[in-house]
Design an enzyme around this catalytic site. Structure first.
Site, PDB file in Angstrom:
ATOM      1  N   GLU A  63      11.430  -3.730  19.493  1.00  0.00           N
ATOM      2  CA  GLU A  63      10.849  -3.909  20.147  1.00  0.00           C
ATOM      3  C   GLU A  63      10.706  -1.857  19.414  1.00  0.00           C
ATOM      4  OE1 GLU A  63      10.400  -2.390  23.705  1.00  0.00           O
ATOM      5  OE2 GLU A  63      10.971  -3.967  23.832  1.00  0.00           O
ATOM      6  N   HIS A  64      11.271  -1.221  19.549  1.00  0.00           N
ATOM      7  CA  HIS A  64      11.430   0.000  19.060  1.00  0.00           C
ATOM      8  C   HIS A  64      10.930   0.699  17.641  1.00  0.00           C
ATOM      9  CE1 HIS A  64      13.244   1.864  22.443  1.00  0.00           C
ATOM     10  NE2 HIS A  64      13.248   0.985  23.184  1.00  0.00           N
TER      11      HIS A  64
END
Length: 457
Positions: A63-64
């Site tokens: 997600e990052h």
């Protein structure tokens, strides 16, 4: 165009059209010309339940990483381009999916689609050891700030380890462990992306002030050439018996501001009528300041300062009822627990009143309307029902299924599931903070020194 279209479906003026590209990407469109904005939501069918032992946290780490550049977008460019165009964006990770979303002025929709396609198709060109190490450090710091170093921060982790057995795919939370995050290699990350970030493992929803044909042309232009991937393993089986068969309990002594009673009950999977009945039961028992537990513990007995009971819906495993009560003053947890058990037993024996059913159904209907009332919320719901249940149109009729549930069904699910042998319990007991601990240790050390000197005389 390389796609097929399903029939349109509508609910109160809302429409849904679904298409599929040749590479397997599902595209869901919903027109809404009320305001000149468009929401783009992309759900990947990957979450922490897909991770293997020893490599937890990869889904959330990605997600990052997805915001750290791709083939044609460098470093923090995704944020800069979207926000510079007047849009907003973010991403989240759960047990069952990872999603990315933008809300843009209508004339900037093409930009959002290009950005999402670029990182789906070319993230590996930008994923190097430097980016991996950088975002690994960010996630580890996030874990410290949101979990390890805040009161009750690891409660969810602890309760999941109690509620789900060893080896169960839902036993660990999406944040992952520090050791696993540190152990993840660049090769691990690259393979994870190849496996799960493919168009045939995703649903793209676009909602708002859109021209459907132009939007589909852009989708085909930017996503159509991204190859599918057929090597995704099937997720592990998450099924479990209806009840735990015992009460599982852990006492946690930490530097927290108040005693707390937290409990998780095993409930039916999301997408079932029984899960909707459970949602109504928990809303009546602990959904807000008009609920039974709040009225009993906070208003009447004044033994608690907060009391809530909510539902974590899970589609691939039993859902979880989550109860959280913080005690008032010096009240002991057994006093709270006895009152909770009394209220649950009474509810199971008598069932909800007609007024409680009406209020709970209205509350859940309002929450459903809130989700569908914004283009971003509707885009997310369409993706959810497409990924988890195979049909985005179910989002438009979800409330109908809740309103059809009867009081007898609500009582029955409470009787069958909200009982002591089907719960995992966390009891928080406050301990002195570090400063007080240091003073105690110093006093004990001085006392030991005095005793030693006295013996030597």
């Amino acid at each position: 165009m390389g796609h097929t279209a399903t029939a349109e479906a509508g609910s109160e003026g809302l429409t849904v059209r679904e298409h599929r590209l040749d590479n397997g990407l599902r595209v869901v469109l919903s027109e809404d010309h009320l305001t000149p904005v468009a929401a783009v939501c992309l759900w990947y069918d990957v979450g922490s339940r897909h991770e293997v032992e020893g490599r937890t946290g990869l889904a959330h780490l990605f997600e990052h990483l997805m915001f750290q550049g791709s083939g044609q977008v460098k470093d923090n460019g995704h944020f800069e381009l979207v926000q510079g165009a007047g849009g907003s964006l973010n991403g989240t990770t759960s047990w069952e999916r990872t999603n990315y979303f933008e809300t843009m002025p209508t004339h900037q929709l093409e930009l959002a689609l290009w950005l999402e396609a670029d990182r789906m198709g070319s993230l590996l060109l930008a994923l190097d050891q430097k980016n991996l190490d950088n975002q690994r450090a960010v996630v580890k710091n996030e874990r410290r700030q949101r979990y390890d170093n805040v009161p009750y921060g690891t409660a969810f982790e602890k309760i999941f380890r109690l509620a789900y057995p060893e080896g169960h795919p839902y036993r660990h939370t999406p944040i992952g462990s520090m050791d696993d995050l540190e152990a993840a290699s660049l090769e691990d990350a690259q393979q994870f992306f190849r496996t799960y970030y493919a168009p045939n493992n995703a649903v793209l929803s676009i909602v708002g002030d859109i021209d459907p044909e132009q939007t589909l042309a852009w989708v085909e232009k930017y996503f159509g050439s991204i190859p599918a991937y057929d090597g995704k393993p099937a997720p592990r089986d998450g099924s479990l018996p209806d009840v735990m068969g015992e009460q599982r309990r852990e006492v946690v002594e930490e530097n927290v501001p108040a005693r707390a009673l937290m409990a998780a009950y095993r409930l039916p999977e999301d997408g079932t009528r029984a899960c909707d009945a459970a949602d109504l039961a928990l809303t009546i028992l602990g959904g807000g300041e008009s609920s039974r537990l709040y009225n009993r513990l906070v208003r009447r007995d004044r033994t608690a300062v907060t009391a809530g009971f909510g539902l974590l819906r899970l589609a691939g495993a039993p859902s979880m009822a989550w109860m959280d009560v913080k005690t008032s003053g010096d009240v002991e947890v057994p006093v709270i627990e006895a009152a909770v058990d009394e209220e649950l037993a009474r509810f199971a024996a008598e069932g909800p009143t007609a007024e409680e059913m009406e209020r709970a159904q209205a509350q859940l209907e309002r929450e459903w309307l809130d989700r569908l009332g914004t283009v971003a919320g509707r885009a997310d719901e369409l993706c959810r029902y497409a990924v988890l249940f195979g049909d985005p149109k179910l989002a438009l009729t979800a409330v109908d299924r809740v309103l059809e549930v009867t009081a007898d069904e609500v009582q029955e699910i409470a009787k069958a599931r909200l009982r002591p042998d089907n719960r995992a319990v966390l009891v928080y007991e406050p301990v002195a903070g570090e400063e007080a601990d240091e003073e105690t240790a110093a006093a004990e050390a001085a006392e030991t020194t005095d005793e030693t000197e006295e013996s030597a005389k």
